[in-house]
Scaffold this motif. Structure first.
Motif, PDB file in Angstrom:
ATOM      1  N   CYS A 168       0.810  -1.217   0.000  1.00 31.31           N
ATOM      2  CA  CYS A 168       0.000   0.000   0.000  1.00 31.31           C
ATOM      3  C   CYS A 168       0.842   1.265   0.000  1.00 31.31           C
ATOM      4  O   CYS A 168       0.409   2.306  -0.505  1.00 31.31           O
ATOM      5  CB  CYS A 168      -0.948   0.001   1.199  1.00 31.31           C
ATOM      6  SG  CYS A 168      -2.239  -1.256   1.126  1.00 31.31           S
ATOM      7  N   ALA A 169       2.041   1.195   0.546  1.00 29.80           N
ATOM      8  CA  ALA A 169       2.879   2.379   0.639  1.00 29.80           C
ATOM      9  C   ALA A 169       3.804   2.555  -0.562  1.00 29.80           C
ATOM     10  O   ALA A 169       4.028   3.688  -1.017  1.00 29.80           O
ATOM     11  CB  ALA A 169       3.702   2.341   1.921  1.00 29.80           C
ATOM     12  N   LEU A 170       4.334   1.466  -1.106  1.00 28.18           N
ATOM     13  CA  LEU A 170       5.428   1.594  -2.070  1.00 28.18           C
ATOM     14  C   LEU A 170       5.234   0.819  -3.372  1.00 28.18           C
ATOM     15  O   LEU A 170       6.122   0.890  -4.237  1.00 28.18           O
ATOM     16  CB  LEU A 170       6.744   1.132  -1.415  1.00 28.18           C
ATOM     17  CG  LEU A 170       7.181   1.905  -0.169  1.00 28.18           C
ATOM     18  CD1 LEU A 170       8.368   1.221   0.485  1.00 28.18           C
ATOM     19  CD2 LEU A 170       7.522   3.347  -0.532  1.00 28.18           C
ATOM     20  N   TYR A 171       4.137   0.090  -3.520  1.00 31.26           N
ATOM     21  CA  TYR A 171       4.018  -0.737  -4.724  1.00 31.26           C
ATOM     22  C   TYR A 171       3.977   0.107  -5.996  1.00 31.26           C
ATOM     23  O   TYR A 171       4.586  -0.254  -7.005  1.00 31.26           O
ATOM     24  CB  TYR A 171       2.761  -1.606  -4.642  1.00 31.26           C
ATOM     25  CG  TYR A 171       2.538  -2.443  -5.887  1.00 31.26           C
ATOM     26  CD1 TYR A 171       3.243  -3.616  -6.092  1.00 31.26           C
ATOM     27  CD2 TYR A 171       1.616  -2.039  -6.871  1.00 31.26           C
ATOM     28  CE1 TYR A 171       3.050  -4.384  -7.228  1.00 31.26           C
ATOM     29  CE2 TYR A 171       1.414  -2.801  -8.003  1.00 31.26           C
ATOM     30  CZ  TYR A 171       2.137  -3.964  -8.176  1.00 31.26           C
ATOM     31  OH  TYR A 171       1.951  -4.709  -9.313  1.00 31.26           O
ATOM     32  N   GLY A 172       3.256   1.222  -5.950  1.00 33.93           N
ATOM     33  CA  GLY A 172       3.162   2.063  -7.132  1.00 33.93           C
ATOM     34  C   GLY A 172       4.525   2.544  -7.607  1.00 33.93           C
ATOM     35  O   GLY A 172       4.808   2.563  -8.813  1.00 33.93           O
ATOM     36  N   LEU A 173       5.398   2.927  -6.671  1.00 28.85           N
ATOM     37  CA  LEU A 173       6.744   3.395  -7.031  1.00 28.85           C
ATOM     38  C   LEU A 173       7.652   2.244  -7.428  1.00 28.85           C
ATOM     39  O   LEU A 173       8.343   2.289  -8.449  1.00 28.85           O
ATOM     40  CB  LEU A 173       7.344   4.158  -5.847  1.00 28.85           C
ATOM     41  CG  LEU A 173       8.797   4.611  -5.990  1.00 28.85           C
ATOM     42  CD1 LEU A 173       8.937   5.601  -7.138  1.00 28.85           C
ATOM     43  CD2 LEU A 173       9.293   5.226  -4.682  1.00 28.85           C
ATOM     44  N   HIS A 174       7.645   1.173  -6.637  1.00 27.31           N
ATOM     45  CA  HIS A 174       8.568   0.066  -6.892  1.00 27.31           C
ATOM     46  C   HIS A 174       8.220  -0.703  -8.167  1.00 27.31           C
ATOM     47  O   HIS A 174       9.104  -1.222  -8.842  1.00 27.31           O
ATOM     48  CB  HIS A 174       8.565  -0.884  -5.695  1.00 27.31           C
ATOM     49  CG  HIS A 174       9.246  -0.317  -4.498  1.00 27.31           C
ATOM     50  ND1 HIS A 174       9.271  -0.977  -3.279  1.00 27.31           N
ATOM     51  CD2 HIS A 174       9.922   0.850  -4.317  1.00 27.31           C
ATOM     52  CE1 HIS A 174       9.937  -0.240  -2.401  1.00 27.31           C
ATOM     53  NE2 HIS A 174      10.334   0.872  -3.011  1.00 27.31           N
ATOM     54  N   SER A 175       6.923  -0.805  -8.491  1.00 30.76           N
ATOM     55  CA  SER A 175       6.552  -1.527  -9.711  1.00 30.76           C
ATOM     56  C   SER A 175       6.997  -0.786 -10.965  1.00 30.76           C
ATOM     57  O   SER A 175       7.251  -1.412 -11.997  1.00 30.76           O
ATOM     58  CB  SER A 175       5.037  -1.744  -9.738  1.00 30.76           C
ATOM     59  OG  SER A 175       4.350  -0.498  -9.731  1.00 30.76           O
ATOM     60  N   ARG A 176       7.124   0.539 -10.863  1.00 25.07           N
ATOM     61  CA  ARG A 176       7.622   1.303 -12.009  1.00 25.07           C
ATOM     62  C   ARG A 176       9.140   1.315 -12.059  1.00 25.07           C
ATOM     63  O   ARG A 176       9.742   1.194 -13.126  1.00 25.07           O
ATOM     64  CB  ARG A 176       7.099   2.741 -11.943  1.00 25.07           C
ATOM     65  CG  ARG A 176       5.601   2.869 -12.140  1.00 25.07           C
ATOM     66  CD  ARG A 176       5.201   4.323 -12.343  1.00 25.07           C
ATOM     67  NE  ARG A 176       5.593   5.137 -11.188  1.00 25.07           N
ATOM     68  CZ  ARG A 176       4.802   5.406 -10.163  1.00 25.07           C
ATOM     69  NH1 ARG A 176       3.573   4.887 -10.126  1.00 25.07           N
ATOM     70  NH2 ARG A 176       5.218   6.168  -9.171  1.00 25.07           N
ATOM     71  N   ALA A 177       9.769   1.444 -10.885  1.00 22.07           N
ATOM     72  CA  ALA A 177      11.238   1.515 -10.848  1.00 22.07           C
ATOM     73  C   ALA A 177      11.897   0.155 -11.038  1.00 22.07           C
ATOM     74  O   ALA A 177      13.052   0.075 -11.452  1.00 22.07           O
ATOM     75  CB  ALA A 177      11.683   2.136  -9.521  1.00 22.07           C
ATOM     76  N   ARG A 178      11.192  -0.923 -10.698  1.00 19.52           N
ATOM     77  CA  ARG A 178      11.674  -2.295 -10.874  1.00 19.52           C
ATOM     78  C   ARG A 178      12.958  -2.571 -10.082  1.00 19.52           C
ATOM     79  O   ARG A 178      13.900  -3.165 -10.592  1.00 19.52           O
ATOM     80  CB  ARG A 178      11.926  -2.589 -12.369  1.00 19.52           C
ATOM     81  CG  ARG A 178      10.737  -2.356 -13.278  1.00 19.52           C
ATOM     82  CD  ARG A 178       9.637  -3.346 -13.005  1.00 19.52           C
ATOM     83  NE  ARG A 178       8.473  -3.126 -13.879  1.00 19.52           N
ATOM     84  CZ  ARG A 178       8.304  -3.704 -15.058  1.00 19.52           C
ATOM     85  NH1 ARG A 178       9.208  -4.564 -15.503  1.00 19.52           N
ATOM     86  NH2 ARG A 178       7.226  -3.452 -15.774  1.00 19.52           N
ATOM     87  N   TYR A 179      13.007  -2.116  -8.831  1.00 18.94           N
ATOM     88  CA  TYR A 179      14.184  -2.441  -8.018  1.00 18.94           C
ATOM     89  C   TYR A 179      13.827  -3.073  -6.687  1.00 18.94           C
ATOM     90  O   TYR A 179      14.705  -3.263  -5.846  1.00 18.94           O
ATOM     91  CB  TYR A 179      15.026  -1.176  -7.769  1.00 18.94           C
ATOM     92  CG  TYR A 179      14.343  -0.072  -6.999  1.00 18.94           C
ATOM     93  CD1 TYR A 179      13.804   1.017  -7.661  1.00 18.94           C
ATOM     94  CD2 TYR A 179      14.252  -0.104  -5.604  1.00 18.94           C
ATOM     95  CE1 TYR A 179      13.186   2.033  -6.967  1.00 18.94           C
ATOM     96  CE2 TYR A 179      13.636   0.904  -4.904  1.00 18.94           C
ATOM     97  CZ  TYR A 179      13.114   1.977  -5.598  1.00 18.94           C
ATOM     98  OH  TYR A 179      12.501   2.984  -4.913  1.00 18.94           O
TER      99      TYR A 179
END
Length: 300
Positions: A168-179
């Motif tokens: 809920c906190a970081l999936y949107g960012l991490h799924s785009r950055a792929r790290y």
């Protein structure tokens, strides 16, 4: 026989105290199982909302849930499952198993509904709790076994809750950055969460025949338990299939518990009647605490 209490001198009320401790541990294991179910379903629904621009309001509602709601949910459900006896818990599991099978068949082969996963919360807790009661009945180290099971279940529930918070906190960012390895895994295989939940619930609710063997000795029935519950389940399966609003879901719970209440008036004890009221409160609590997820399932 209670392994811890057997080492202490026989004192009035001591056996009752250890029995209460065992009941609380059983309830805690069942509540942790429900917590894992809700956390994984929350992850799945959040991922579906992220991938759909039209569901951003639902995504924000899921992420904005009260942080203390999940620990409070586990605490209240632990107390409810500890109060409900094995007789009523086994009957609730049997009734839901038959109703779930009828609902799945009415939806069609291979179809599934995320709403059904949320509706089975209390029944899942009852199944795990009374299953432990049957498996450990007469065990020489019953209390230690329950403490170990509660510890493992609590650890699993804690990790599932951390996963839900991370998504809920970081999936949107991490799924785009792929790290982020966790988010990359969910991006690739997150659609398989319903299948995972379906297989896990099938292991809990599928063996209707063994449940019949467990329920019949408890109630002194030679076999009419399924016929007594099956007509009610067939009617409720159609209601569950057509339920698209919160009012209908709560009405289904009232009808279910009302049917079991009438059944217990004829063959039950007065303690069973009390446990049905406790079960009704447990069902309502599970539905109220997962209201945001239910709304997302209805709009899906």
């Amino acid at each position: 026989m209670f392994s811890l209490g057997s080492w202490l001198p026989a004192l009035p009320g001591l056996a009752w105290g250890w029995a209460l401790l065992d009941a609380l541990l059983q309830g805690l294991v069942g509540a942790c199982a429900v917590s894992v179910l809700c956390s994984l379903l929350k992850v799945y629904l959040y991922i579906q909302c992220v991938n759909n621009p039209e569901r951003q309001a639902e995504k924000e509602a899921i992420a904005a849930q009260w942080p203390l709601l999940e620990p409070l949910h586990v605490l209240v459900l632990t107390g409810v499952l500890a109060l409900v006896g094995s007789r009523v818990a086994a009957l609730v599991v049997l009734e839901f198993s038959l109703r779930a099978v009828s609902t799945v068949l009415s939806l069609g082969k291979g179809a599934h509904s995320s709403q059904l996963y949320l509706l089975c919360q209390y029944s899942l807790g009852c199944g795990v709790s009374c299953g432990l009661s049957f498996l450990l009945e007469g065990a020489p180290h019953r209390s230690w076994n329950l403490a170990l099971a509660a510890g493992l279940a609590g650890l699993l529930a804690l990790h599932a809750r951390r996963l839900a918070r991370h998504v809920c906190a970081l999936y949107g960012l991490h799924s785009r950055a792929r790290y982020c390895g966790v988010c990359i895994l969910l991006l690739a295989a997150g659609h398989g969460i319903p299948r995972l939940l379906r297989n896990a619930l099938a292991l809990t609710f599928h063996p209707i025949a063994p449940l019949e063997c467990l329920v019949s000795p408890l109630w002194g029935w030679a076999g009419p338990s399924v016929p007594a519950v099956a007509p009610q389940c067939c009617v409720l399966a159609e209601e569950s299939r057509q339920s698209t609003g919160r009012g209908l879901v709560f009405r289904t719970v009232v009808v279910r518990m009302g049917g079991l209440f009438i059944l217990l008036l004829t063959v039950g004890r007065w303690t069973d009647i009390l446990h049905i009221f406790v079960s009704f409160l447990g069902e309502l609590w599970c539905l109220l605490s997962s209201g945001v997820l239910l709304e997302s399932c209805w709009r899906q």
